[in-house]
Design a protein around this motif. Structure first.
Motif, PDB file in Angstrom:
ATOM      1  N   GLY A  16       0.785  -1.228   0.000  1.00 17.32           N
ATOM      2  CA  GLY A  16       0.000   0.000   0.000  1.00 17.32           C
ATOM      3  C   GLY A  16       0.815   1.274   0.000  1.00 17.32           C
ATOM      4  O   GLY A  16       0.250   2.373  -0.084  1.00 17.32           O
ATOM      5  N   ILE A  33      -0.207  -1.786   9.057  1.00 12.66           N
ATOM      6  CA  ILE A  33      -0.369  -2.201   7.658  1.00 12.66           C
ATOM      7  C   ILE A  33      -0.739  -3.679   7.643  1.00 12.66           C
ATOM      8  O   ILE A  33       0.011  -4.529   8.129  1.00 12.66           O
ATOM      9  N   PHE A  35      -2.077  -5.256   4.699  1.00 16.14           N
ATOM     10  CA  PHE A  35      -2.048  -5.839   3.362  1.00 16.14           C
ATOM     11  C   PHE A  35      -0.963  -6.903   3.272  1.00 16.14           C
ATOM     12  O   PHE A  35       0.053  -6.841   3.943  1.00 16.14           O
TER      13      PHE A  35
END
Length: 246
Positions: A16, A33, A35
């Protein structure tokens, strides 16, 4: 004597966070984060790319972006743990008596990512692999600056890491995610930044807070922002001082 360096170019990759604007926004307000994606790494030939697993793709994507169209220069690859997931898999195979894959072993060593980049780009310049625990980012810059002082005009420094896999994740001291950053640096007579080490002074400002960014991300924040004039990273009996010069 204070040696000052300038970041000529930088690039970084994390899930990202694929451009400088996204990184600067995240560094102003860090957040978790979640992802799990990985870079496409289209710059690398497919026959070589197929040998690269997640951490290698992350590191190599930052390397290609950090190199850009500039002339080749020495590269310092640095990682606190390297491809620990692959190493853990090899240890598991040893524990249950399975034969080890020579290809998997060759990719588990700390200089494997640099070797793949050298093969893919036909780059025959110097490569260095650095690991120094909590001080890895500082050790990498010391190595790069040393090469500059020794006569190199520019050095590309690539730092990469990922979260600890189970069961080693119990030793992880703060939340982390897969990321890599690349800095192309050169020496300057004035301005730029410097890095110095000394004994730890028992002051509150010299201690890392438990919720602080990992040292590589804290260094990134310092180097690419125009904010603080100094960043201090205290590790054991040593105190690293990053300074910005007018």
């Amino acid at each position: 004597m204070t040696v000052q360096f300038f970041v000529e170019r930088w690039a970084a990759w994390a899930p990202g966070l694929c451009d400088q604007a996204a990184w600067r926004a995240w560094l102003r307000q860090p957040h978790t984060i979640l992802f799990q994606d990985e870079p496409a790494l289209l710059e690398m030939p497919a026959m070589i790319r197929r040998r690269v697993e997640r951490l290698g793709r992350v590191a190599l994507q930052a390397t290609y972006w950090g190199q850009g169209e500039a002339h080749p220069c020495p590269i310092v690859f640095a990682s606190r743990r390297g491809d620990i997931s692959r190493s853990l898999q090899l240890l598991h195979q040893l524990a249950i008596g399975e034969p080890l894959s020579p290809a998997a072993f060759s990719m588990s060593v700390h200089n494997a990512i640099g070797a793949l980049y050298s093969i893919a780009t036909a780059h025959t310049g110097p490569y260095t692999a650095v690991a120094a625990g909590e001080e890895t980012i500082e050790a990498a810059f010391v190595e790069a600056i040393g090469q500059l002082v020794d006569g190199e005009s520019e050095v590309l420094l690539v730092y990469y890491d990922e979260p600890m896999p189970a069961p080693y994740d119990v030793f992880q001291d703060r939340p982390e995610f897969a990321r890599a950053m690349a800095y192309r640096i050169r020496l300057v007579e004035s301005g730029g930044c410097s890095l110095q080490a000394g004994p730890t002074v028992d002051r509150l400002g010299d201690r890392d807070e438990p919720t602080a960014l990992p040292s590589d991300l804290a260094a990134l924040k310092f180097l690419v922002s125009d904010g603080d004039s100094q960043y201090v990273h205290a590790v054991g009996a040593r105190r690293w001082v990053w300074s910005r010069h007018a």
